[in-house]
Design a protein around this motif. Structure first.
Motif, short mmCIF file in Angstrom:
data_model
loop_
_atom_site.label_atom_id
_atom_site.label_comp_id
_atom_site.label_asym_id
_atom_site.label_seq_id
_atom_site.Cartn_x
_atom_site.Cartn_y
_atom_site.Cartn_z
N LEU A 75 115.37 58.20 -2.67
CA LEU A 75 116.46 57.87 -3.62
C LEU A 75 117.73 57.41 -2.92
N LYS A 76 117.89 57.77 -1.66
CA LYS A 76 119.09 57.40 -0.90
C LYS A 76 120.41 57.69 -1.63
N PRO A 77 120.65 58.95 -1.91
CA PRO A 77 121.93 59.32 -2.54
C PRO A 77 123.07 59.20 -1.52
N ASP A 78 124.31 59.24 -2.01
CA ASP A 78 125.45 59.18 -1.09
C ASP A 78 125.79 60.55 -0.53
N ALA A 79 125.31 61.59 -1.18
CA ALA A 79 125.42 62.94 -0.63
C ALA A 79 124.32 63.79 -1.27
N VAL A 80 123.98 64.87 -0.59
CA VAL A 80 122.87 65.73 -1.03
C VAL A 80 123.38 67.15 -1.23
N ALA A 81 123.19 67.67 -2.44
CA ALA A 81 123.43 69.11 -2.64
C ALA A 81 122.10 69.79 -2.32
N ALA A 82 121.97 70.36 -1.14
CA ALA A 82 120.70 70.96 -0.72
C ALA A 82 120.37 72.11 -1.67
N PRO A 83 119.14 72.15 -2.19
CA PRO A 83 118.81 73.21 -3.15
C PRO A 83 118.63 74.57 -2.49
N HIS A 84 118.65 74.61 -1.17
CA HIS A 84 118.29 75.84 -0.45
C HIS A 84 119.03 77.08 -0.91
N ARG A 85 120.37 77.02 -0.83
CA ARG A 85 121.12 78.26 -1.03
C ARG A 85 121.10 78.74 -2.47
N ALA A 86 120.83 77.84 -3.41
CA ALA A 86 120.80 78.25 -4.81
C ALA A 86 119.41 78.66 -5.27
N THR A 87 118.40 78.30 -4.50
CA THR A 87 117.05 78.54 -5.02
C THR A 87 116.10 79.29 -4.07
N LEU A 88 116.32 79.21 -2.77
CA LEU A 88 115.37 79.87 -1.84
C LEU A 88 115.70 81.36 -1.71
N LEU A 89 115.62 82.04 -2.84
CA LEU A 89 116.14 83.40 -2.91
C LEU A 89 115.05 84.46 -3.03
N GLY A 90 113.82 84.02 -3.35
CA GLY A 90 112.76 84.96 -3.72
C GLY A 90 112.54 86.09 -2.71
N PRO A 91 112.26 85.76 -1.44
CA PRO A 91 111.93 86.84 -0.49
C PRO A 91 113.08 87.86 -0.35
N THR A 92 114.31 87.37 -0.26
CA THR A 92 115.43 88.29 -0.08
C THR A 92 115.66 89.14 -1.33
N MET A 93 115.56 88.51 -2.51
CA MET A 93 115.77 89.27 -3.76
C MET A 93 114.72 90.38 -3.90
N GLU A 94 113.49 90.08 -3.48
CA GLU A 94 112.46 91.13 -3.53
C GLU A 94 112.85 92.30 -2.64
N LEU A 95 113.29 91.99 -1.42
CA LEU A 95 113.61 93.05 -0.46
C LEU A 95 114.79 93.91 -0.90
N MET A 96 115.76 93.30 -1.55
CA MET A 96 116.93 94.09 -1.95
C MET A 96 116.77 94.68 -3.35
N GLY A 97 115.71 94.29 -4.06
CA GLY A 97 115.49 94.80 -5.42
C GLY A 97 116.54 94.29 -6.39
N TYR A 98 116.77 92.98 -6.35
CA TYR A 98 117.85 92.38 -7.15
C TYR A 98 117.52 92.42 -8.64
N ALA A 183 118.93 100.53 5.76
CA ALA A 183 117.78 99.98 6.49
C ALA A 183 117.10 98.89 5.66
N GLN A 184 116.99 99.15 4.35
CA GLN A 184 116.38 98.16 3.48
C GLN A 184 117.25 96.91 3.41
N LEU A 185 118.55 97.10 3.36
CA LEU A 185 119.47 95.96 3.34
C LEU A 185 119.38 95.16 4.63
N ALA A 186 119.15 95.86 5.74
CA ALA A 186 119.01 95.14 7.01
C ALA A 186 117.78 94.25 6.99
N LYS A 187 116.70 94.75 6.36
CA LYS A 187 115.50 93.91 6.21
C LYS A 187 115.82 92.69 5.37
N ALA A 188 116.49 92.95 4.25
CA ALA A 188 116.86 91.84 3.36
C ALA A 188 117.78 90.87 4.11
#
Lengths: 421, 211
Positions: A75-98, A183-188
């Motif tokens: 698509l060649k956009p002029d800037a990219v809002a990387a979806p990472h920080r808003a969406t790659l949350l699953g593993p951490t949310m599981e560990l912290m029990g969000y 300790a659990q938070l450190a894992k998360a």
């Protein structure tokens, strides 16, 4: 490829990066860029594009980077809002029990976006506790309610009351349960660091390919900070009548904290754009007077504070905000972006054209259910009407919806080349 | 005294309204009359919302106040409250499958009830089959589908297609609303109409259910 070709490529990429960055900077400064810029933003469309599940898009860091890179190169956009920080949350949310979200595999199906649970996480009588000491309130009241790993912290006393011999006895509150929580938070935390690094690596990779970031840090309006995540939407609306002074005092307390957090998050990152999505201040959700009392003054402090620190607030005004336009015009000119979802951009241009760069707003319904021709015509109107003299960035109402048709997204990105180059 | 109750509720004077109710019932006043006054006050609230004088926070407060008043007077009613005056027609409502949002839907429910409609609320994340079963069972003249997320466009379409396949579509008026719903989504889903706010839902019901 010989070395000369590689360095030539690198030079080309660097030139592309500068060109794109200048296009965005010109739009923000209300100068006329060489053409209308367009920024790539989505929550989960990359999953639909690549045929992976939304669940995978919340768990597989490498896959999200790979897929987003493919999309960006197409698509060649002029800037990219990387979806990472808003969406790659699953593993951490599981560990912290969000607890504040339901996500694929945790309350919604594998191909659904994560969804926020609107409920009361701070009791009405707790405003005074927050106002007195937000940090202690957070650690021992709010956090234990929103994530299981923080639950043991609910028993901690106010440490600032302890000195001398009592300070010695403070240690007895740091029980094995509290230690297990930490300790659990450190894992998360280790997992969150992996996710965070994947976003940083992606930013570097994109820069190498000639694409600046569209945003990095994200934060709330002070009213939404209490509405979304603490009092719940019903609770805060009742507070507008029952506890207006407390709410105002709590927002006074929270505003510099929110600003400081954003300045720390934005830090030394080369991307200066700070994303502020608005949720509960739009037309219908409160009266114009309530907006002027409870929403705008505190938000304005955040916006101006960011601008004074050399950052660019990107305010997403969800829904229709037509009745707010005159009020929100009161910011330094040429320093921010207002992104409108449903507000008529022609009307916004008339009121705000000399103040702020506008962004938007191809409707989600058109991107999901319309034809490329519909999209082209709509974009042409915006580009020629709103974007003619600069101060405009083309995008969807809220970026690219998760279910958008590929040919419609392509038509939107092609339109800036066809109608404004 | 009851005029004072109507005024205080309609003007969002919560403490005063509750005080009037307590004094009225402790003085032996008829609790049914309190409920009737509440209904009158809610008409005023609805009208002010319609006129753009009131917004969501006022509806939230009015709804909460109504619950508090009901909690005071209902235990005092001999033989329970009189039959509901909600006779303007039945509306079946729910948030479509995949979507967990309910604030917009709840506001629509509240405004329809205030305006005399009998509303049956199926909740959030409602499976297609549940809508079909309920429409078959209750034969409501109006179905209202709510959804905030863009995924709701497809869920709405699937629900309406299933109603057509079950032969239940012809005698049913369907409205959709919430989030980014607009005319394009209406056309895509084959609904009869869409609404941008709770008053649109009331207007559509008035239009469709006019005797």
């Amino acid at each position: 490829m010989d070395e000369a070709t590689i360095s030539k490529d690198a030079e080309d990429m660097a030139r592309d990066f500068d060109e794109r960055q200048k296009r965005i900077d010109d739009a923000i400064a209300l100068r006329r860029p060489d053409r209308v810029p367009i920024i790539y933003y989505t929550m989960f469309w990359h999953a639909s594009y690549a045929g992976i599940t939304f669940k995978e898009a919340m768990y597989n860091y490498a896959k999200v980077s790979e897929v987003t890179k493919k999309i960006v190169l197409e698509l060649k956009p002029d800037a990219v809002a990387a979806p990472h920080r808003a969406t790659l949350l699953g593993p951490t949310m599981e560990l912290m029990g969000y607890q504040q979200l339901r996500w694929p595999g945790h309350g919604v199906g594998e191909n659904y976006s994560y969804q926020y649970i609107d409920r009361e996480y701070m009791k009405p009588e707790e405003y005074d506790d927050y106002i007195e000491d937000p940090g202690w309130f957070y650690l021992t009241r709010y956090l234990p309610r929103v994530a299981e790993a923080f639950a043991p912290m609910a028993g901690l006393p106010q440490p600032a009351s302890m000195q001398h011999t009592r300070l010695v006895y403070l240690t007895r509150f740091f029980t094995d349960e509290v230690a297990a929580g930490f300790a659990q938070l450190a894992k998360a935390g280790r997992e969150a660091q992996v996710a965070f690094d994947s976003a940083s690596e992606f930013q570097v990779e994109m820069a190498g390919l000639g694409f600046p970031m569209g945003q990095m840090a994200t934060g709330p309006a002070p009213y939404d900070y209490f509405a979304d995540n603490m009092r719940g939407s019903k609770g805060i609306m009742l507070d507008l009548f029952r506890r207006k002074d407390k709410l105002l005092a709590a927002m006074d307390r929270a505003t510099p904290i929110i600003l400081k957090g954003l300045l720390e998050m934005a830090g030394q990152n080369p991307c200066k754009i700070v994303f502020l999505p608005m949720h509960w201040g739009l037309d219908g959700f409160m009266s114009p007077d309530q907006f002027k009392t409870f929403f705008w003054p505190h938000l304005r402090k955040v916006i101006v504070g960011l601008i004074e620190a050399g950052l660019v607030p990107l305010v997403l005004w969800e829904g229709d905000c037509t009745s707010r336009l005159e009020t929100i015009a009161d910011i330094p000119a040429g320093k921010a972006i207002y992104w409108f979802e449903r507000t008529d951009l022609f009307r916004a241009k008339a009121v705000l054209g000399d103040v702020v760069c506008l962004r938007g707003n191809v409707p989600a319904s058109m991107l999901n259910t319309g034809t490329p021709q519909d999209v082209r015509e709509y974009c042409k109107k915006l580009i020629e009407g709103v974007g003619r003299d600069g101060g405009f960035i083309l995008d969807g109402g809220i970026g690219i919806p998760d279910e958008a048709r590929l040919e419609n997204v392509r038509a939107m990105f092609q339109s800036v080349r066809d109608f404004s180059a | 005294m009851l005029e004072e109750l109507v005024r205080t509720i309609a003007d969002m004077e919560e403490e005063l309204a509750l005080q009037v109710v307590r004094e009225f019932v402790s003085g032996g006043g008829d609790p049914q009359q309190v409920l009737d006054a509440c209904r009158e006050a809610m008409d005023l609230v609805g009208k002010r919302f319609e006129d753009g004088e009131y917004f969501l926070p006022e509806l939230m407060l009015a709804g909460d106040l109504l619950e508090q008043i009901s909690a005071i007077v209902k235990p005092l009613l001999v033989g329970g409250p009189q039959a509901s005056a909600n006779t303007a027609g039945t509306v079946l409502i729910g948030t479509v499958h995949g979507d967990l949002h309910d604030i917009g839907k709840n506001i629509v429910v509240f405004m329809l009830e205030v305006n005399g409609y009998n509303v049956i609320d199926l909740g959030i994340d409602v499976p297609v089959e549940d809508f079909v079963d309920k429409v078959r069972e209750l034969k409501p003249p109006v179905l209202a589908l709510s959804g905030f997320l863009t995924l709701a466009f497809d869920s709405m379409k699937e629900t309406i297609d299933a109603l057509s396949d079950a032969g239940l579509r012809d005698s049913l008026k369907i409205m959709i609303g919430g989030g980014q719903v607009d005319e394009a989504v209406r056309s895509y889903t084959n609904a009869d109409a869409f609404g941008l706010n709770a008053m649109d839902a009331v207007s559509l019901c008035r239009q469709w259910l006019a005797a």
